[in-house]
Design a protein around this motif. Structure first.
Motif, PDB file in Angstrom:
ATOM      1  N   MET A   1       0.842  -1.182   0.000  1.00  0.00           N
ATOM      2  CA  MET A   1       0.000   0.000   0.000  1.00  0.00           C
ATOM      3  C   MET A   1       0.885   1.243   0.000  1.00  0.00           C
ATOM      4  SD  MET A   1      -2.805   1.241   2.869  1.00  0.00           S
ATOM      5  CE  MET A   1      -1.692   1.170   4.241  1.00  0.00           C
ATOM      6  N   LYS A   2       0.735   2.078  -1.017  1.00  0.00           N
ATOM      7  CA  LYS A   2       1.465   3.341  -1.088  1.00  0.00           C
ATOM      8  C   LYS A   2       0.449   4.469  -1.010  1.00  0.00           C
ATOM      9  CE  LYS A   2       4.748   6.114  -3.669  1.00  0.00           C
ATOM     10  NZ  LYS A   2       4.368   7.248  -2.898  1.00  0.00           N
ATOM     11  N   ILE A   3       0.523   5.218   0.087  1.00  0.00           N
ATOM     12  CA  ILE A   3      -0.378   6.345   0.298  1.00  0.00           C
ATOM     13  C   ILE A   3       0.264   7.598  -0.277  1.00  0.00           C
ATOM     14  CG2 ILE A   3      -1.619   7.721   2.016  1.00  0.00           C
ATOM     15  CD1 ILE A   3      -2.476   4.736   1.831  1.00  0.00           C
ATOM     16  N   GLU A   4      -0.523   8.349  -1.031  1.00  0.00           N
ATOM     17  CA  GLU A   4      -0.064   9.605  -1.609  1.00  0.00           C
ATOM     18  C   GLU A   4      -0.843  10.747  -0.955  1.00  0.00           C
ATOM     19  OE1 GLU A   4       0.043  11.829  -5.965  1.00  0.00           O
ATOM     20  OE2 GLU A   4      -0.324   9.668  -5.874  1.00  0.00           O
ATOM     21  N   TYR A   5      -0.162  11.867  -0.707  1.00  0.00           N
ATOM     22  CA  TYR A   5      -0.784  13.024  -0.062  1.00  0.00           C
ATOM     23  C   TYR A   5      -0.804  14.184  -1.041  1.00  0.00           C
ATOM     24  CZ  TYR A   5      -0.109  10.228   4.084  1.00  0.00           C
ATOM     25  OH  TYR A   5      -0.154   9.205   4.999  1.00  0.00           O
ATOM     26  N   ARG A   6      -1.994  14.785  -1.197  1.00  0.00           N
ATOM     27  CA  ARG A   6      -2.148  15.923  -2.107  1.00  0.00           C
ATOM     28  C   ARG A   6      -3.099  16.943  -1.488  1.00  0.00           C
ATOM     29  NH1 ARG A   6      -3.047  11.706  -6.491  1.00  0.00           N
ATOM     30  NH2 ARG A   6      -5.237  12.278  -6.450  1.00  0.00           N
ATOM     31  N   ARG A   7      -2.930  18.179  -1.896  1.00  0.00           N
ATOM     32  CA  ARG A   7      -3.831  19.244  -1.446  1.00  0.00           C
ATOM     33  C   ARG A   7      -5.216  19.053  -2.068  1.00  0.00           C
ATOM     34  NH1 ARG A   7      -1.922  23.422   1.326  1.00  0.00           N
ATOM     35  NH2 ARG A   7       0.290  23.862   1.262  1.00  0.00           N
ATOM     36  N   LEU A   8      -6.225  19.436  -1.307  1.00  0.00           N
ATOM     37  CA  LEU A   8      -7.597  19.451  -1.809  1.00  0.00           C
ATOM     38  C   LEU A   8      -7.712  20.499  -2.906  1.00  0.00           C
ATOM     39  CD1 LEU A   8     -10.703  18.790  -1.527  1.00  0.00           C
ATOM     40  CD2 LEU A   8     -10.777  20.627   0.180  1.00  0.00           C
ATOM     41  N   THR A   9      -8.361  20.113  -4.013  1.00  0.00           N
ATOM     42  CA  THR A   9      -8.701  21.060  -5.076  1.00  0.00           C
ATOM     43  C   THR A   9     -10.211  20.977  -5.296  1.00  0.00           C
ATOM     44  OG1 THR A   9      -8.526  19.514  -6.938  1.00  0.00           O
ATOM     45  CG2 THR A   9      -6.478  20.604  -6.210  1.00  0.00           C
ATOM     46  N   GLU A  10     -10.717  21.868  -6.113  1.00  0.00           N
ATOM     47  CA  GLU A  10     -12.157  21.845  -6.398  1.00  0.00           C
ATOM     48  C   GLU A  10     -12.590  20.511  -6.999  1.00  0.00           C
ATOM     49  OE1 GLU A  10     -13.985  25.198  -8.255  1.00  0.00           O
ATOM     50  OE2 GLU A  10     -12.789  26.629  -7.118  1.00  0.00           O
ATOM     51  N   ASN A  11     -11.680  19.810  -7.664  1.00  0.00           N
ATOM     52  CA  ASN A  11     -12.021  18.519  -8.279  1.00  0.00           C
ATOM     53  C   ASN A  11     -12.462  17.476  -7.268  1.00  0.00           C
ATOM     54  OD1 ASN A  11     -11.301  19.570 -10.769  1.00  0.00           O
ATOM     55  ND2 ASN A  11      -9.221  18.770 -10.665  1.00  0.00           N
TER      56      ASN A  11
END
Length: 150
Positions: A1-11
């Motif tokens: 399991m590879k968790i990726e972290y990203r900022r929330l966008t409108e999408n």
């Protein structure tokens, strides 16, 4: 399991909002009103003006964790000379992903955003489930918190 972290966008807003509503219900909220439109308006407005930030955790294309930080200002005081306060919210991890460090990573990221914004303190109304995470991170319980509902 590879968790990726990203900022929330409108999408991702629609999924983020549905997870926020699930979180509120899991924490015991009983008011059965539809918050979807109000949440969409809030997040859209405050993301645009920079007073709300969020990090998401992904397993592939699936959002499995959320965080949120609203920035507010009040007159400076000795405990917060900048008067800038971070209000932590929307901390949620899907049940099957809990106890794997995801919430801690999300918390670390929104706290860094609060530091960059110039916040002197961060506040949260913690759920029973979250108290251990926040205490271990260094949050201190304040028994003076009160609320008056209008």
């Amino acid at each position: 399991m590879k968790i990726e972290y990203r900022r929330l966008t409108e999408n991702e807003l629609n999924v983020f909002i549905s997870m926020r509503i699930k979180q509120l219900r899991e924490e015991g909220a009983t008011e059965e009103i539809d918050l979807t439109a109000s949440l969409l308006q809030y997040y859209t407005h405050h993301m645009a003006d920079g007073t709300f930030v969020s990090w998401l955790a992904f397993d592939g294309d699936k959002i499995i964790g959320t965080s949120g930080m609203s920035f507010v200002e009040k007159p400076p005081y000795f405990g917060c000379p900048s008067g800038k306060i971070g209000l932590l919210s929307s901390m949620f991890t899907a049940p099957s992903y809990r106890r794997k460090g995801i919430a801690r990573e999300l918390l670390s990221r929104v706290i860094n955003d609060a530091k960059e914004y110039g916040c002197g303190v961060i506040q949260i109304t913690a759920s029973d489930m979250g108290i251990k995470l926040y205490s271990n991170f260094g949050f201190v319980h304040n028994s003076n918190f009160m609320q008056y509902k209008l």
